[in-house]
Each structure stands twice: as C-alpha cells, then as structure tokens.
Design a protein around this motif. Structure first.
Motif, PDB file in Angstrom:
ATOM      1  N   UNK A 115       0.956  -1.254  -0.174  1.00  0.00           N
ATOM      2  CA  UNK A 115       0.114   0.288  -0.389  1.00  0.00           C
ATOM      3  C   UNK A 115       0.777   0.897   0.123  1.00  0.00           C
ATOM      4  N   UNK A 116       0.613   2.100  -0.533  1.00  0.00           N
ATOM      5  CA  UNK A 116       0.921   3.679  -0.610  1.00  0.00           C
ATOM      6  C   UNK A 116      -0.007   4.412  -0.373  1.00  0.00           C
ATOM      7  N   UNK A 117       0.745   5.591  -0.656  1.00  0.00           N
ATOM      8  CA  UNK A 117      -0.552   6.824  -0.136  1.00  0.00           C
ATOM      9  C   UNK A 117      -0.683   7.274  -0.546  1.00  0.00           C
ATOM     10  N   UNK A 146      -0.393  -0.493  -4.666  1.00  0.00           N
ATOM     11  CA  UNK A 146      -1.923   0.365  -4.833  1.00  0.00           C
ATOM     12  C   UNK A 146      -2.275   1.351  -3.899  1.00  0.00           C
ATOM     13  N   UNK A 147      -3.054   2.652  -3.728  1.00  0.00           N
ATOM     14  CA  UNK A 147      -3.237   3.205  -2.861  1.00  0.00           C
ATOM     15  C   UNK A 147      -3.731   3.071  -1.612  1.00  0.00           C
ATOM     16  N   UNK A 148      -3.511   2.371  -0.661  1.00  0.00           N
ATOM     17  CA  UNK A 148      -4.034   2.400   0.973  1.00  0.00           C
ATOM     18  C   UNK A 148      -5.815   2.248   1.337  1.00  0.00           C
ATOM     19  N   UNK A 157      -9.689   3.401  -4.486  1.00  0.00           N
ATOM     20  CA  UNK A 157     -10.760   4.313  -6.099  1.00  0.00           C
ATOM     21  C   UNK A 157      -9.502   5.516  -6.304  1.00  0.00           C
ATOM     22  N   UNK A 158      -8.520   5.444  -4.986  1.00  0.00           N
ATOM     23  CA  UNK A 158      -7.043   6.576  -5.539  1.00  0.00           C
ATOM     24  C   UNK A 158      -6.506   6.152  -6.163  1.00  0.00           C
ATOM     25  N   UNK A 159      -5.765   7.434  -6.657  1.00  0.00           N
ATOM     26  CA  UNK A 159      -4.259   7.356  -7.415  1.00  0.00           C
ATOM     27  C   UNK A 159      -3.493   6.966  -6.292  1.00  0.00           C
ATOM     28  N   UNK A 185      -7.409   3.313 -10.881  1.00  0.00           N
ATOM     29  CA  UNK A 185      -7.292   3.518 -12.704  1.00  0.00           C
ATOM     30  C   UNK A 185      -8.560   2.961 -13.360  1.00  0.00           C
ATOM     31  N   UNK A 186      -8.870   3.403 -14.393  1.00  0.00           N
ATOM     32  CA  UNK A 186     -10.088   3.600 -15.647  1.00  0.00           C
ATOM     33  C   UNK A 186      -9.488   2.869 -16.812  1.00  0.00           C
ATOM     34  N   UNK A 187     -10.404   3.321 -17.636  1.00  0.00           N
ATOM     35  CA  UNK A 187      -9.977   3.411 -18.923  1.00  0.00           C
ATOM     36  C   UNK A 187     -10.067   5.042 -19.591  1.00  0.00           C
TER      37      UNK A 187
END
Length: 229
Positions: A115-117, A146-148, A157-159, A185-187
């Motif tokens: 996990x990352x901030x 991945x975002x924590x 759902x955050x970058x 991430x998203x299209x």
C-alpha cells in the motif's frame, strides 16, 4: 512487451460471459471484507468456470486470483481446497514467510500488495519502497502497488503518486519479480499511465463499475487501451 490486465472484484458469472472476447490475464475474486466479497464456494464456481475447456474463447487463458487480507495458513488452505485458484494475492501485512509458504505448499503464484499513500497525501512508511520490495525477493512472483484504504487495505479508487513507479520498477527488477500497478485506474487514465511507465501489469476494479456493478463497456475500453499501449 505485453502488459498483463487484471480485472478485480468479479462477483458474477454473467460478467465473465460479457468478457469472453477480451484478452484479460487475471480475474480477481475478493475473499476478504469488501462490498465485492465472494464466499469460497462462489470463488470455486467462478474459478472452475474460468478453467472450463468447453467455452472456447480467449478468456480461457485468464487465471483466477484470490485476494486475501492477513489470512492464516489454515484459511488459505481451506479456501484453496474449496476453490481451484491459480494465484493468491495478499493485501495485508503478510510477512515473506507466509508468502513463501503459500507458494511452496499450496502450489500457487503469489502476489504481494504494497500500500502507498494517495497522491497528495503524506505517507508514513518506515522503509523506502525499494526496501519493502527487496524484502519479498524469493518469496513472491509479483508485487502490486496500490493506494492504501484504511478500511479494506486497497480498492480505494484513488491514485497514488505515479512518480514512485520507477523506484519500484528498479527494485522489482533487481529482486527478479514482476511489478503490477493498481489504484484509481480507469479507461480514461490508464493510457496516460502507460505512456509514461511500463509496469508488467495493471489491476483495476472500481474504475470499471457503474452504480456499483461491473460495466461491460468500461471493461472493453480499458482492455483495448492497455493492448494499444
């Protein structure tokens, strides 16, 4: 270089049917607290469907991934007995020893999430990202940035700050393991990510949903944009 695509948070066989023409490499099944959680029995049905040889479409190459948060060895063994998973993804504070045990004893590929901030937020990591990755050398097949999320660990759902990817890429290369990227991430933004960075794979869940359900059109657009890159 082929960039692997992992679509996570699948809960229904119908979603897999809608993906039958797409080149998806991994299907994530959440076996930890989450609004997309499935039971071991449900995971077994979905994983079994993926392994079916009768379907005859490209998704047959996709591998099932069970996502866990701080499981015990007993939980992992019992779940794998009920569900023929190909990969175990560990999304908590699991030590290298547990990862190595899962790979050796259960015969699965292991992905360790780190996990990352979220972008713009300060982190409280005691070690550098490179040191965190190096700790899992020889114990996992891949690490996932991945975002924590304070509740579920990931799937926020955050970058996170993509500027951290090069450090992780170099550390993963030195450790001999693959690097996957998730988090918001998203299209609409995966093309920007891949224009600047070349991870071994990308992982997406909420970015492919509309009103809390997987959206077939968003999945198709996401996969196409990754393959174009």
């Amino acid at each position: 270089m082929k960039i692997a695509v992992k679509v996570c948070g699948i809960t229904e066989r119908g979603t897999l049917e809608q993906m039958k023409e797409l080149e998806v490499d991994y299907i994530g099944l959440l076996l930890a607290p989450s609004k997309r959680r499935v039971t071991p029995s449900q995971a077994g049905e979905l994983a079994g469907f993926l392994r079916s040889e009768a379907r005859g479409f490209p998704l047959g190459a996709a591998r099932s991934v069970g996502v866990f948060v701080n499981p015990s060895r007993e939980e992992l063994a019992e779940t794998l007995a009920a569900a023929p998973l190909d990969v175990v993804q560990l999304h908590g504070e699991e030590p290298p020893e547990l990862c190595r045990w899962a790979a050796d004893t259960l015969g699965v590929e292991v992905i360790k999430a780190l996990p990352l901030a979220a972008a713009g937020e300060g982190g409280s990591e005691a070690d550098t990202l490179a040191e965190r990755i190096a700790r899992y050398a020889g114990s996992v097949h891949a690490v996932l940035l991945d975002t924590h999320d304070p509740v579920y660990g990931g799937g926020s759902g955050k970058r996170f700050a993509w500027e951290r990817i090069p450090e992780a890429q170099e550390a993963a290369r030195q450790a001999g393991i693959r690097l996957l990227v998730a988090g918001g991430l998203s299209p609409d933004n995966v093309g920007r990510l891949l224009d600047s960075y070349t991870p071994d794979g990308v992982d997406v869940s909420s970015g492919l949903e509309t009103d809390g359900r997987k959206d077939a059109d968003k999945i198709k657009r996401f996969v196409e944009r990754v393959k174009q890159a």
